[in-house]
Scaffold this active site. Structure first.
Site, PDB file in Angstrom:
ATOM      1  N   ASP A 180       0.811  -1.218   0.000  1.00  0.00           N
ATOM      2  CA  ASP A 180       0.000   0.000   0.000  1.00  0.00           C
ATOM      3  C   ASP A 180       0.847   1.272   0.000  1.00  0.00           C
ATOM      4  OD1 ASP A 180      -2.451  -1.205  -0.140  1.00  0.00           O
ATOM      5  OD2 ASP A 180      -2.932  -0.990   1.992  1.00  0.00           O
ATOM      6  N   ARG A 225       1.518   5.751  16.502  1.00  0.00           N
ATOM      7  CA  ARG A 225       1.198   6.779  15.496  1.00  0.00           C
ATOM      8  C   ARG A 225       1.654   8.184  15.895  1.00  0.00           C
ATOM      9  NH1 ARG A 225       0.602   1.891  14.002  1.00  0.00           N
ATOM     10  NH2 ARG A 225      -0.510   1.512  12.066  1.00  0.00           N
ATOM     11  N   ASP A 266      -6.311   4.381  12.619  1.00  0.00           N
ATOM     12  CA  ASP A 266      -4.962   4.911  12.427  1.00  0.00           C
ATOM     13  C   ASP A 266      -4.936   6.191  11.595  1.00  0.00           C
ATOM     14  OD1 ASP A 266      -3.685   3.037  14.029  1.00  0.00           O
ATOM     15  OD2 ASP A 266      -3.657   1.551  12.430  1.00  0.00           O
ATOM     16  N   SER A 271      -4.122  -8.364   8.407  1.00  0.00           N
ATOM     17  CA  SER A 271      -3.493  -7.059   8.512  1.00  0.00           C
ATOM     18  C   SER A 271      -2.760  -7.015   9.852  1.00  0.00           C
ATOM     19  CB  SER A 271      -4.561  -5.963   8.438  1.00  0.00           C
ATOM     20  OG  SER A 271      -4.009  -4.750   8.855  1.00  0.00           O
TER      21      SER A 271
HETATM   22  N1  ARG Z   1      -7.553  -1.952  16.414  1.00  0.00           N
HETATM   23  C1  ARG Z   1      -6.258  -1.589  16.839  1.00  0.00           C
HETATM   24  C2  ARG Z   1      -6.192  -0.107  17.025  1.00  0.00           C
HETATM   25  O1  ARG Z   1      -7.014   0.580  16.507  1.00  0.00           O
HETATM   26  C3  ARG Z   1      -5.191  -2.113  15.939  1.00  0.00           C
HETATM   27  C4  ARG Z   1      -5.004  -1.438  14.645  1.00  0.00           C
HETATM   28  C5  ARG Z   1      -3.985  -2.121  13.835  1.00  0.00           C
HETATM   29  N2  ARG Z   1      -3.661  -1.375  12.649  1.00  0.00           N
HETATM   30  C6  ARG Z   1      -3.457  -1.952  11.473  1.00  0.00           C
HETATM   31  N3  ARG Z   1      -3.182  -1.155  10.497  1.00  0.00           N
HETATM   32  N4  ARG Z   1      -3.561  -3.238  11.296  1.00  0.00           N
HETATM   33  O2  ARG Z   1      -5.354   0.413  17.681  1.00  0.00           O
END
Ligand code: ARG
Length: 425
Positions: free
Chosen positions: A20, A101, A130, A182
């Site tokens: 991506d 992040r 994210d 993912s």
């Molecule tokens: N649900 C979790 C969060 O919002 C994990 C996110 C994981 N991110 C990803 N791009 N797979 O913090």
């Protein structure tokens, strides 16, 4: 590094090395006519060789790729605050993605400033948390920057189509079949989503787990670990002084080898979607467990109780991308004050997927043996209990007497006691 084109604006892209974000580079060039500098944050993820990641960014068309080792800062500036807050979103999830992040965003903004960039770009989809975290963090640090989220804008369809699009343009595509999940990981843990996990009735397949062994296969003997804290921050393991970063690596290893730290839960995303999430969090969960046990010993009761409420607020702010919010910053100051004397040692016992606290000691302990014991050593003044309860129960007695007089008591109490008659005499 390729020369900047003075005709073009510059975008700084949060780059992971995956398909991506590689496609993002080419897409930004083609569709927005921009120069791109990729930034890779090393936050302790299990990544390919960083030189390979850098090469992939350049092959995809970035004019430069900057790899930043953020691990020390991540541990010392971000994870210490998360530990002080015993941060668990919805009382369960230690926020690993939500914590990484903001630090990556901070570096994106720094690189933007150094290079005079107008845009910040990221490869998040429009459905997740994210995107909110990147954008809210960047804009809190510099509201004049503009954000581009190519994945939210483009219409490249399936992963196969995306790969075809990339191949036509010479963007390197993964040669091995990517796992159908993912993944996001760093020092504080590993998140696994998508694929068969999207049906909450499906038990997670064994192959999703990588940093924890199956508790069934864990050693038949327990592993005991002693963690020493100084002002809320772990500073030694089994008597060996080490940095917080080293402690995290050590606990990830020990707890993971004993099968501790697997989570499988339902989570409320900020955007209103419920999501089934699996996490491997051996280090973070064991450190939070130990830290809480020490706090239970050294924090005065009202402070501890108040803090538990504030912890949930902190976790929610951070989950929701508000790491740099005034409320979160003010809570950090509050937690910092609470950590002043969180100094002492905690013994943990790992065994087949469990982590038990088996001992706590501190020079700042508020536990008083004389007050607590039922033995002869008892120093507690039992007479004072009578007067205490007399006043403590005063409001209940005043209330109850009035309701009895008014013959109204059962209206409120029978639903609790289940006996109407007792109160309607
Ligand atoms: N649900 C979790 C969060 O919002 C994990 C996110 C994981 N991110 C990803 N791009 N797979 O913090």
């Amino acid at each position: 590094m390729t020369e900047r084109n003075p005709e073009k604006d510059l975008a700084i892209l949060a780059y992971s090395g995956g398909l991506d974000t590689s496609v993002c580079i080419k897409w930004l060039q083609e569709n927005k006519d921009l120069d791109i500098i990729a930034v890779v944050g090393d936050v302790g993820q299990d990544h390919d060789d960083l030189e390979d990641v850098k090469k992939r960014a350049l092959d995809s068309g970035a004019i430069d790729c900057i790899v930043v080792d953020m691990r020390e800062d991540y541990a010392n500036q971000y994870l210490t605050k998360a530990l002080a807050a015993n941060a668990l979103y919805e009382n369960k999830y230690p926020l690993l993605s939500a914590l990484s992040r903001p630090i990556i965003s901070k570096h994106l903004v720094d690189v933007a400033h150094t290079n005079g960039a107008k845009y910040i770009a990221h490869g998040c989809t429009g459905k997740g948390n994210d995107q909110v975290r990147f954008e809210s963090s960047v804009l809190a640090l510099d509201p004049s920057l503009e954000i581009i989220a190519p994945v939210r804008e483009w219409d490249l369809g399936s992963r196969d189509n995306e790969m075809a699009w990339a191949r036509e343009r010479g963007v390197p595509v993964p040669t091995t079949n990517a796992k159908p999940y993912s993944i996001d990981d760093n020092l504080w843990g590993r998140a696994i989503e998508c694929g068969v996990l999207e049906n909450p009735w499906n038990e997670p397949p064994k192959d999703i787990w990588e940093t924890t062994v199956d508790p069934e296969d864990a050693p038949n003997e327990p592993t005991v670990v002693e963690i020493e804290f100084e002002a809320g921050v772990p500073c030694a393991v089994d008597g060996e002084k080490m940095s917080f970063l080293e402690v995290i690596y050590r606990l990830n290893e020990v707890a993971g080898a004993n099968g501790f730290g697997r989570l499988d839960l339902m989570e409320n995303r900020l955007i209103g979607v419920k999501s089934r999430e699996c996490y491997e969090v051996p280090g973070s969960m064991s450190l939070i467990t130990a830290h809480k046990a020490l706090e239970d010993m050294v924090l005065e009761r009202d402070l501890l109780h108040y803090k538990i409420h504030a912890e949930l607020v902190w976790a929610e702010q951070v989950y929701n991308g508000l790491y740099f919010s005034p409320l979160k910053i003010a809570l950090d100051a509050f937690f910092a004050e609470t950590q002043r004397y969180v100094t002492g040692s905690v013994r943990l016992r790992f065994y087949k997927g469990t982590c038990a606290v088996t001992g706590v000691k501190s020079d700042y302990s508020l536990y008083d043996y004389g007050l607590a014991t039922y033995d002869d050593a008892d120093t507690f003044n039992h007479d004072s209990a009578r007067g205490f309860i007399d006043l403590h129960s005063l409001r209940s007695r005043v209330w109850s007497a009035n309701r009895h007089k008014m013959n109204a008591v059962h209206e409120q109490l029978h639903s609790v006691t289940g006996t109407k008659d007792e109160f309607s005499k």
